[in-house]
Design a protein around this motif. Structure first.
Motif, PDB file in Angstrom:
ATOM      1  N   THR B 281       0.772  -2.524  -4.057  1.00 24.48           N
ATOM      2  CA  THR B 281       0.449  -3.758  -3.328  1.00 24.48           C
ATOM      3  C   THR B 281       1.686  -4.159  -2.527  1.00 24.48           C
ATOM      4  O   THR B 281       2.743  -3.524  -2.646  1.00 24.48           O
ATOM      5  CB  THR B 281       0.096  -4.933  -4.274  1.00 24.48           C
ATOM      6  OG1 THR B 281       1.300  -5.335  -4.948  1.00 24.48           O
ATOM      7  CG2 THR B 281      -0.942  -4.534  -5.311  1.00 24.48           C
ATOM      8  N   SER B 282       1.563  -5.225  -1.748  1.00 24.28           N
ATOM      9  CA  SER B 282       2.739  -5.646  -0.978  1.00 24.28           C
ATOM     10  C   SER B 282       3.818  -6.205  -1.904  1.00 24.28           C
ATOM     11  O   SER B 282       4.969  -6.341  -1.516  1.00 24.28           O
ATOM     12  CB  SER B 282       2.332  -6.665   0.085  1.00 24.28           C
ATOM     13  OG  SER B 282       1.704  -7.759  -0.555  1.00 24.28           O
ATOM     14  N   ASN B 283       3.440  -6.522  -3.164  1.00 27.04           N
ATOM     15  CA  ASN B 283       4.417  -7.031  -4.133  1.00 27.04           C
ATOM     16  C   ASN B 283       5.120  -5.939  -4.932  1.00 27.04           C
ATOM     17  O   ASN B 283       5.997  -6.218  -5.735  1.00 27.04           O
ATOM     18  CB  ASN B 283       3.750  -7.982  -5.124  1.00 27.04           C
ATOM     19  CG  ASN B 283       3.292  -9.237  -4.437  1.00 27.04           C
ATOM     20  OD1 ASN B 283       3.937  -9.706  -3.499  1.00 27.04           O
ATOM     21  ND2 ASN B 283       2.166  -9.773  -4.876  1.00 27.04           N
ATOM     22  N   GLY B 284       4.662  -4.695  -4.809  1.00 29.48           N
ATOM     23  CA  GLY B 284       5.312  -3.623  -5.554  1.00 29.48           C
ATOM     24  C   GLY B 284       4.323  -2.613  -6.085  1.00 29.48           C
ATOM     25  O   GLY B 284       3.151  -2.598  -5.691  1.00 29.48           O
ATOM     26  N   LYS B 285       4.805  -1.781  -6.992  1.00 31.45           N
ATOM     27  CA  LYS B 285       3.992  -0.686  -7.524  1.00 31.45           C
ATOM     28  C   LYS B 285       3.844  -0.820  -9.039  1.00 31.45           C
ATOM     29  O   LYS B 285       4.802  -1.143  -9.722  1.00 31.45           O
ATOM     30  CB  LYS B 285       4.659   0.650  -7.198  1.00 31.45           C
ATOM     31  CG  LYS B 285       4.744   0.923  -5.713  1.00 31.45           C
ATOM     32  CD  LYS B 285       5.635   2.099  -5.376  1.00 31.45           C
ATOM     33  CE  LYS B 285       5.788   2.221  -3.865  1.00 31.45           C
ATOM     34  NZ  LYS B 285       6.223   0.972  -3.187  1.00 31.45           N
ATOM     35  N   THR B 286       2.651  -0.565  -9.539  1.00 31.32           N
ATOM     36  CA  THR B 286       2.418  -0.555 -10.983  1.00 31.32           C
ATOM     37  C   THR B 286       1.784   0.786 -11.349  1.00 31.32           C
ATOM     38  O   THR B 286       0.789   1.180 -10.739  1.00 31.32           O
ATOM     39  CB  THR B 286       1.439  -1.674 -11.405  1.00 31.32           C
ATOM     40  OG1 THR B 286       1.873  -2.900 -10.803  1.00 31.32           O
ATOM     41  CG2 THR B 286       1.373  -1.819 -12.909  1.00 31.32           C
ATOM     42  N   ILE B 287       2.369   1.466 -12.319  1.00 30.23           N
ATOM     43  CA  ILE B 287       1.770   2.735 -12.745  1.00 30.23           C
ATOM     44  C   ILE B 287       0.772   2.443 -13.858  1.00 30.23           C
ATOM     45  O   ILE B 287       1.101   1.804 -14.850  1.00 30.23           O
ATOM     46  CB  ILE B 287       2.853   3.721 -13.235  1.00 30.23           C
ATOM     47  CG1 ILE B 287       3.795   4.061 -12.079  1.00 30.23           C
ATOM     48  CG2 ILE B 287       2.210   4.994 -13.784  1.00 30.23           C
ATOM     49  CD1 ILE B 287       4.921   5.007 -12.456  1.00 30.23           C
TER      50      ILE B 287
END
Lengths: 318, 318
Positions: B281-287
């Motif tokens: 997302t524009s807020n970052g990455k989540t695995i």
């Protein structure tokens, strides 16, 4: 058939050889061989002499990338092969059903396309029920399917790619060679004419960043020749021709009969292949039509082929 | 997202327009519209405010001939879409399941690949039985499926070609527009990047008589832009990126997020897409990783997306 048709073209032989040498290895080939051995053993030991038929069904795919995301597919629901398999079992053949994964399967052709869940309900005691108007048909199918498998009359082998299809066809052909003229090939699968040789294939997914995509596809070697002349020279061979253009259909069927030394070419048009098929042999043409919408054309087709096969067996025995 | 991303590229707009103008007309479009209207009516009248998600699933095909014998297909079993549909229903969404014919279906993902006949037996009283170790699971599925359909939480719409897929997606998008930010698009289908425009397509089956086949495929217009900017500007949009090359995956996911204004891009590799997906997302990455082989990654993925969607709804409401 003159001798120039009989002798195998050197180009075809080398094309076939290089196709197999460069194909990715068939997964589970030992398991498939074992199943075939067991199936052949059981059916050659049976008290009544039995004929065996290899029914191929559904379309083959041609991968465009080694780690396959995209592929070219050939249209075929597999309905013809699935229906024919049932009728071959019914008239006494042992059937090896070489089919595309996910295509129509014998004894469950009536299933709705999407999901068997639309088809079943739980009653108040949590028993699985099918709608009353279809219960008799479904139960008959379950019974017939398990009977065919239980009596060793049906072996199902799935494929997806053109590589798998041709490798399995070769395994089957060499396995049932011992049946000689009592074996039949009923080649209803829609086999790709063009492919990308494995070695020249892109390893990764083709990127779509810029502009149109140009592709060059090679012709698949004509394996009917190889089947006829090398793998199963004594078998009774039936191939299919599907065209969309009625003006070239019979001419192409005649050409296939001569070129590949088929015993029968069944010719059909995409527009009416469920209603009509022309059975082309060196003795002439017979049109097979289904009687009504509720009938399977395949019942009559299999009856005609089974009779023609018997005549062929008698001729060979002379 | 800067304004140059927001404004729709004129080239994209005209590409999309000409794609739809030259596409073969969608069969049963009235029937599909009626089903959508009824589904939307039922779910917008429900006592508790409900969110709606359009899950797309399976691969699209690109016909190479107008009377289609050959086509290019995109690999996708549809497992992800089918599994996700179940979990979206479970967390309270109404789901429009836009799926490739013959791909995996929600609530029957456990079925053996070939035939449900391998899975059922008749007992002595001719009742249909499933093997005891699977009976509980099968019955649970039948129950959950009929519950979801009965409560109006599941609408299934099938497609085959890229033309059908995009026309149905447009119909769905305009139909659920009234849900505004309470609608989600979960675009898990594997959509063709290249196609042959209908008008330039061969009418009859391509003949294989001579030599290799050269093909030129055009790029499919980037419909994500059109969906985002024209059809469903208020919806929460999740698209998927599947690559085979790990070196370019995240970079491509980031690019898609920006270029198409997606809220989420779920990035996966063909080699391990069942074990791991990166939610960008524009807020970052989540695995997101599945806990064990018996778990569905989709359960965690849907939980995360449903939470992110709720936050988005709250943000829009401010």
């Amino acid at each position: 058939m003159d001798s120039s048709d009989q002798s195998m073209n050197e180009l075809e032989r080398s094309g076939a050889k290089s196709f197999f040498e460069t194909a990715p290895p068939l997964k589970n080939s030992d398991l498939i061989s074992d199943k075939l051995k067991e199936f052949v053993r059981r059916n050659s030991e049976s008290a009544t002499p039995r004929s065996i038929v290899c029914v191929t069904s559904g379309g083959t795919t041609v991968p465009l990338e080694q780690r396959c995301v995209r592929y070219i597919d050939n249209f075929s629901s597999g309905y013809r092969g699935a229906a024919s398999t049932e009728y071959f079992v019914k008239v006494g053949y042992a059937v090896i059903f070489v089919h595309r994964r996910g295509s129509y399967q014998p004894y469950c052709r009536y299933l709705p396309e999407d999901s068997f869940l639309d088809f079943v309900q739980l009653d108040e005691e949590s028993n699985i029920q099918v709608p009353e108007d279809r219960a008799a048909m479904v139960k008959k199918s379950i019974r017939e399917y398990h009977k065919a498998v239980g009596e060793g009359l049906l072996l199902k082998l799935p494929f997806t790619t053109i590589f798998e299809y041709l490798q399995i066809l070769q395994l089957v052909a060499t396995s049932i060679n011992c049946f000689g003229c009592h074996s039949m090939f009923y080649l209803a699968a829609a086999v790709s004419d063009f492919y990308v040789p494995w070695e020249s294939m892109a390893e990764h997914k083709i990127q779509s960043a810029s502009g149109p995509l140009d592709m060059r596809l090679n012709q698949v070697p004509k394996m009917l020749s190889v089947l006829r002349k090398e793998w199963a020279p004594a078998a009774f061979c039936v191939s299919f021709k599907l065209e969309t253009d009625p003006d070239i259909l019979i001419q192409k069927a005649d050409a296939a009969l001569k070129r590949y030394g088929m015993n029968v070419v069944a010719a059909n048009l995409l527009a009416n292949y469920k209603e009509e098929v022309v059975v082309v042999t060196s003795n002439g043409k017979t049109i097979v039509r289904r009687n009504s919408k509720d009938d399977d054309l395949e019942e009559q087709l299999v009856a005609l082929l089974s009779k023609t096969h018997s005549e062929y067996i008698q001729l060979v025995a002379l």
